[in-house]
Design an enzyme around this catalytic site. Sequence first.
Site, PDB file in Angstrom:
ATOM      1  N   ASN A  53      83.479  44.943  22.948  1.00  0.00           N
ATOM      2  CA  ASN A  53      84.693  44.571  22.230  1.00  0.00           C
ATOM      3  C   ASN A  53      84.298  44.478  20.759  1.00  0.00           C
ATOM      4  O   ASN A  53      83.698  43.496  20.333  1.00  0.00           O
ATOM      5  CB  ASN A  53      85.196  43.223  22.759  1.00  0.00           C
ATOM      6  CG  ASN A  53      86.484  42.784  22.083  1.00  0.00           C
ATOM      7  OD1 ASN A  53      87.011  43.480  21.216  1.00  0.00           O
ATOM      8  ND2 ASN A  53      86.976  41.627  22.473  1.00  0.00           N
ATOM      9  N   ARG A  86      86.911  48.007  24.835  1.00  0.00           N
ATOM     10  CA  ARG A  86      88.251  47.492  24.584  1.00  0.00           C
ATOM     11  C   ARG A  86      88.821  48.218  23.372  1.00  0.00           C
ATOM     12  O   ARG A  86      88.190  48.265  22.316  1.00  0.00           O
ATOM     13  CB  ARG A  86      88.181  46.001  24.303  1.00  0.00           C
ATOM     14  CG  ARG A  86      89.526  45.431  24.037  1.00  0.00           C
ATOM     15  CD  ARG A  86      89.459  43.971  23.805  1.00  0.00           C
ATOM     16  NE  ARG A  86      90.796  43.436  23.656  1.00  0.00           N
ATOM     17  CZ  ARG A  86      91.055  42.163  23.482  1.00  0.00           C
ATOM     18  NH1 ARG A  86      90.072  41.291  23.457  1.00  0.00           N
ATOM     19  NH2 ARG A  86      92.277  41.755  23.346  1.00  0.00           N
ATOM     20  N   HIS A 114      97.496  42.357  24.431  1.00  0.00           N
ATOM     21  CA  HIS A 114      96.815  41.455  25.382  1.00  0.00           C
ATOM     22  C   HIS A 114      96.977  41.960  26.819  1.00  0.00           C
ATOM     23  O   HIS A 114      96.913  41.189  27.772  1.00  0.00           O
ATOM     24  CB  HIS A 114      97.336  40.004  25.276  1.00  0.00           C
ATOM     25  CG  HIS A 114      97.030  39.359  23.964  1.00  0.00           C
ATOM     26  ND1 HIS A 114      97.948  38.610  23.271  1.00  0.00           N
ATOM     27  CD2 HIS A 114      95.902  39.362  23.221  1.00  0.00           C
ATOM     28  CE1 HIS A 114      97.412  38.181  22.148  1.00  0.00           C
ATOM     29  NE2 HIS A 114      96.169  38.619  22.088  1.00  0.00           N
ATOM     30  N   ARG A 148      98.076  34.792  11.931  1.00  0.00           N
ATOM     31  CA  ARG A 148      99.240  35.698  11.840  1.00  0.00           C
ATOM     32  C   ARG A 148     100.525  34.905  12.066  1.00  0.00           C
ATOM     33  O   ARG A 148     100.539  33.963  12.856  1.00  0.00           O
ATOM     34  CB  ARG A 148      99.123  36.800  12.904  1.00  0.00           C
ATOM     35  CG  ARG A 148      98.017  37.786  12.611  1.00  0.00           C
ATOM     36  CD  ARG A 148      97.772  38.720  13.786  1.00  0.00           C
ATOM     37  NE  ARG A 148      96.575  38.359  14.522  1.00  0.00           N
ATOM     38  CZ  ARG A 148      96.288  38.774  15.755  1.00  0.00           C
ATOM     39  NH1 ARG A 148      97.115  39.580  16.393  1.00  0.00           N
ATOM     40  NH2 ARG A 148      95.182  38.405  16.350  1.00  0.00           N
ATOM     41  N   GLU A 174      89.092  39.421  30.408  1.00  0.00           N
ATOM     42  CA  GLU A 174      89.374  40.790  29.973  1.00  0.00           C
ATOM     43  C   GLU A 174      88.167  41.702  30.184  1.00  0.00           C
ATOM     44  O   GLU A 174      88.313  42.877  30.503  1.00  0.00           O
ATOM     45  CB  GLU A 174      89.768  40.782  28.485  1.00  0.00           C
ATOM     46  CG  GLU A 174      91.134  40.138  28.261  1.00  0.00           C
ATOM     47  CD  GLU A 174      91.273  39.476  26.904  1.00  0.00           C
ATOM     48  OE1 GLU A 174      90.565  38.469  26.661  1.00  0.00           O
ATOM     49  OE2 GLU A 174      92.086  39.935  26.097  1.00  0.00           O
TER      50      GLU A 174
END
Length: 404
Positions: A8, A92, A180, A240, A378
Amino acid sequence: MDTILVTNAGSSSVKFQVFALEPNGALKREVRGQVDGIGSRPRLRATGANRAVLVDRTYENDKLRDVAAALATAGAWLREELRIDPIAIGHRVVHGGPDYSRPVRVTASVLHRLERYIPLAPLHQPYNLAPMRSILASMPSLPQVACFDTAFHRGHSALADHYALPVSLYEEGVRRYGFHGLSYEYIASALPQVAPEIAAKRVIVAHLGSGASMCALEHGRSVESTLGFTALDGLPMGTRPGQLDPGVVLYLISEKGMSPAQLQDFLYRECGLKGLSGISNDMRELQENSDPRAAFAVDYFVYRVGLNAGMLAAALQGVDAFVFTAGIGENSPKIRAAIASRLSWLGVSLDAAANADNRTKISRSDSRVPVYVVPTDEELMIARHTLSLLQEGSTAQSSTARTP
Ligand code: AMP
């Protein structure tokens, strides 16, 4: 034993994990590591299956200039010091655009396509792609698999996938993708074991971490997401803003004179909990801080989760269960309790002791909507995808070989 490396890669760090393929076909996590401080003070750290420290080493900046070099260094360390030589790498990748509804084997033409989505995820996509490109060049026979954060949402209806913009923009890719996805896909895959009674029902999953979003699941499939074209929409996040009237962006351009680059930096790095509190982007720090601005940022986050849950409940035409996951969702009983209290109108009622204990089911037995905490994974999802694509590849090859 065969192993799969999962990566990742971000702008200044690359996280990696190694999974061993056990004789019964299960994937067992052997190593978790990361190289961070890329571009400033690179540092390689990793722990083994029992969390014992395997390495903690710093490097001169000019030895590890970028993400690809960082991953190459981690790969060399795995090979030379742990004798781990992965049979494949799963990466990823944040954006698969409209093209990819499932993981894909990395080739030069796949990379070329994925480069088109750099403007849609400028802070992630270039760094996701860089190690794939350099590994393809240096080890072309090593299978690499790209796993997308958008793919799980590609089955959304046209209604959920559109903005009210001229269709020509939709055609060129301005769509509500959702993100996600690897986390939600993992949760959907775990529900039949951890909560079989709700696995096929209408479930709202709240992935609340430094990035945050919510997903509406029906029969284990995503039907709606709070995120859209980029990872800026929906819930407020660490840095964000979440949902924003586009008029604010126009104002920042016309009245504040912001350039596209300044706006990008502002919206991705200076807003959300950090901007609102003026203190921190980190939820734990905000909860521990007595400044009223910290409390306001936490309240705002909780409020917006509640609002968005209402939206997803409307998309599902009802809710049968609610699931918390990711850093905040898995670890903060306080935030879960505050969100649950905002959802009481939907029939949510928490069991305070179960919530404080971080149990899997945290609602009272008479809660009309049961509530669960399910840790996400993940990386395991990426390892599973990588393995299954490898196996598909070998099946395809052996069936081709049998074809006269
Ligand atoms: P993630 O991106 O999933 O790793 O989640 C990171 C976020 O989870 C950060 O905002 C952390 O402050 C938050 N977090 C982790 N543990 C806790 C905790 N015990 N209480 C509140 N927030 C937490």
